[in-house]
Design an enzyme around this catalytic site. Structure first.
Site, mmCIF file in Angstrom:
data_model
loop_
_atom_site.group_PDB
_atom_site.id
_atom_site.type_symbol
_atom_site.label_atom_id
_atom_site.label_comp_id
_atom_site.label_asym_id
_atom_site.label_seq_id
_atom_site.Cartn_x
_atom_site.Cartn_y
_atom_site.Cartn_z
ATOM 1 N N ASN A 38 -3.728 0.586 -2.757
ATOM 2 C CA ASN A 38 -2.531 -0.155 -3.148
ATOM 3 C C ASN A 38 -1.655 0.724 -4.020
ATOM 4 O OD1 ASN A 38 -4.921 -2.390 -3.175
ATOM 5 N ND2 ASN A 38 -3.015 -3.206 -2.396
ATOM 6 N N CYS A 73 -8.109 6.885 -0.030
ATOM 7 C CA CYS A 73 -8.954 7.975 0.442
ATOM 8 C C CYS A 73 -8.033 9.032 1.025
ATOM 9 C CB CYS A 73 -9.938 7.497 1.501
ATOM 10 S SG CYS A 73 -10.874 8.859 2.201
ATOM 11 N N HIS A 125 0.866 -1.185 0.000
ATOM 12 C CA HIS A 125 0.000 0.000 0.000
ATOM 13 C C HIS A 125 0.902 1.233 0.000
ATOM 14 C CE1 HIS A 125 -4.123 -1.625 0.678
ATOM 15 N NE2 HIS A 125 -3.398 -2.710 0.872
#
Ligand code: MG
Length: 305
Positions: A249, A240, A209
């Site tokens: 990711n 977000c 991520h």
């Protein structure tokens, strides 16, 4: 590179890891997105997950997605599972390439699946049996491989031990996941190195991520160590910007660009990934965080000297 086989194998996880934190979108929109992704040249797509519909309402239509998947000869579809019930549902739906997630920390494991990490590890053997009886393939993903939002840093020895046990208990491949995007390349190399020692010769992938901007640096470091399988999500889907810790990711197009521009083939057509990102953006009704969506690729390749 030999013809047809890319140097690195990217698994597109947007339809699962990306969509799981979004508001639900119609099944047909997911199938359109999966088709757009399949057309990019990517060879593996994680299409959905068979987990509690109450916990993850966005993926409650897993059976419908599995039933409506179009056949793409060049693409293998898989699904994520978190326990035996999910495995049975997936196999009944005709999906036999499965990723079983084991959290390396108790805090995350309890929050995620209501079991301790050790209890989740104990399930690897029976899950592998079920999957193999059905002729399928089981990957064990070691989640929270670096830090846990509840328990703090994960001991690398714990990740290595889960990897060893997973292979001993029947996992066909492994993946190491920086679930909350806290690792930088030094720790990535440390943990991957221990896993490679602990489970030598096993297919090993990396799930990153980009929460703290370390994703591509980690992927590049892992490539140097010999890792050739990477998860990524079209457009960095799932991000977000207003919720630190819930970032998406690494973006498929950015990962593919990094490798391709370095002379390392991915088999992925960048223009088509940008098309798929536009498709995802339309379905969600908002822009995606991936930086290349605004910048695009290079219009002309730099001449090699
Ligand atoms: Mg993830």
């Amino acid at each position: 590179m030999s013809a047809g086989i890319p140097d690195v194998d990217i698994r597109e996880v947007g339809p699962r890891d990306g969509l799981q934190i979004e508001d639900p979108i119609p099944t047909e929109a997911k199938i359109d997105l999966i088709d757009a992704l399949a057309a990019t040249g990517v060879r593996r797509i994680e299409a959905t997950s068979f987990v509690s519909p109450r916990a993850v309402p966005s993926l409650a239509d897993a059976e419908a997605v599995a039933a409506q998947l179009h056949r793409w000869p060049s693409v293998s579809f898989s699904a994520l599972v978190a326990g035996l019930g999910g495995v049975r549902r997936a196999l009944a739906a005709g999906v036999d390439r499965l990723e079983y997630v084991v959290s390396a920390s108790d805090g995350h494991s309890q929050a995620n699946v209501g079991r301790s990490s050790t209890e989740s590890v104990e399930l690897i053997a029976p899950i592998a049996r079920l999957v193999h009886e059905a002729g399928g393939h089981l990957e064990v993903i070691v989640a929270i491989a670096f830090d846990c939002p509840f328990d703090g840093p994960t001991p690398p020895s714990r990740v290595a031990e889960i990897a060893r046990r997973a292979v001993a208990d029947g996992a066909d491949s492994l993946s190491v996941a920086d679930t909350i995007g806290t690792a930088a390349p030094g720790r990535t190399l440390d943990v991957l190195g221990r896993v490679l020692q602990s489970a030598p010769g096993t297919d090993l992938g990396l799930h990153l991520h980009d929460t703290r901007g370390q994703g591509l640096a980690n992927a590049w470091a892992a490539y140097g160590l010999g890792v050739r399988q990477f998860d990524a999500s079209v457009g960095g889907l799932g991000g977000c910007p207003f919720a630190p810790g819930a970032s998406g990711n690494i973006a498929t197009e950015e990962l593919a660009y990094m490798f391709e521009d370095s002379g390392i083939s991915t088999g992925i057509d960048l223009g088509r990934v940008l098309d798929a990102a536009a498709c995802a953006s339309r379905a969600l009704g908002k822009p995606l965080p991936g930086r290349m969506l605004a910048a695009g690729g290079r219009s002309k390749p730099t001449p090699r000297e």
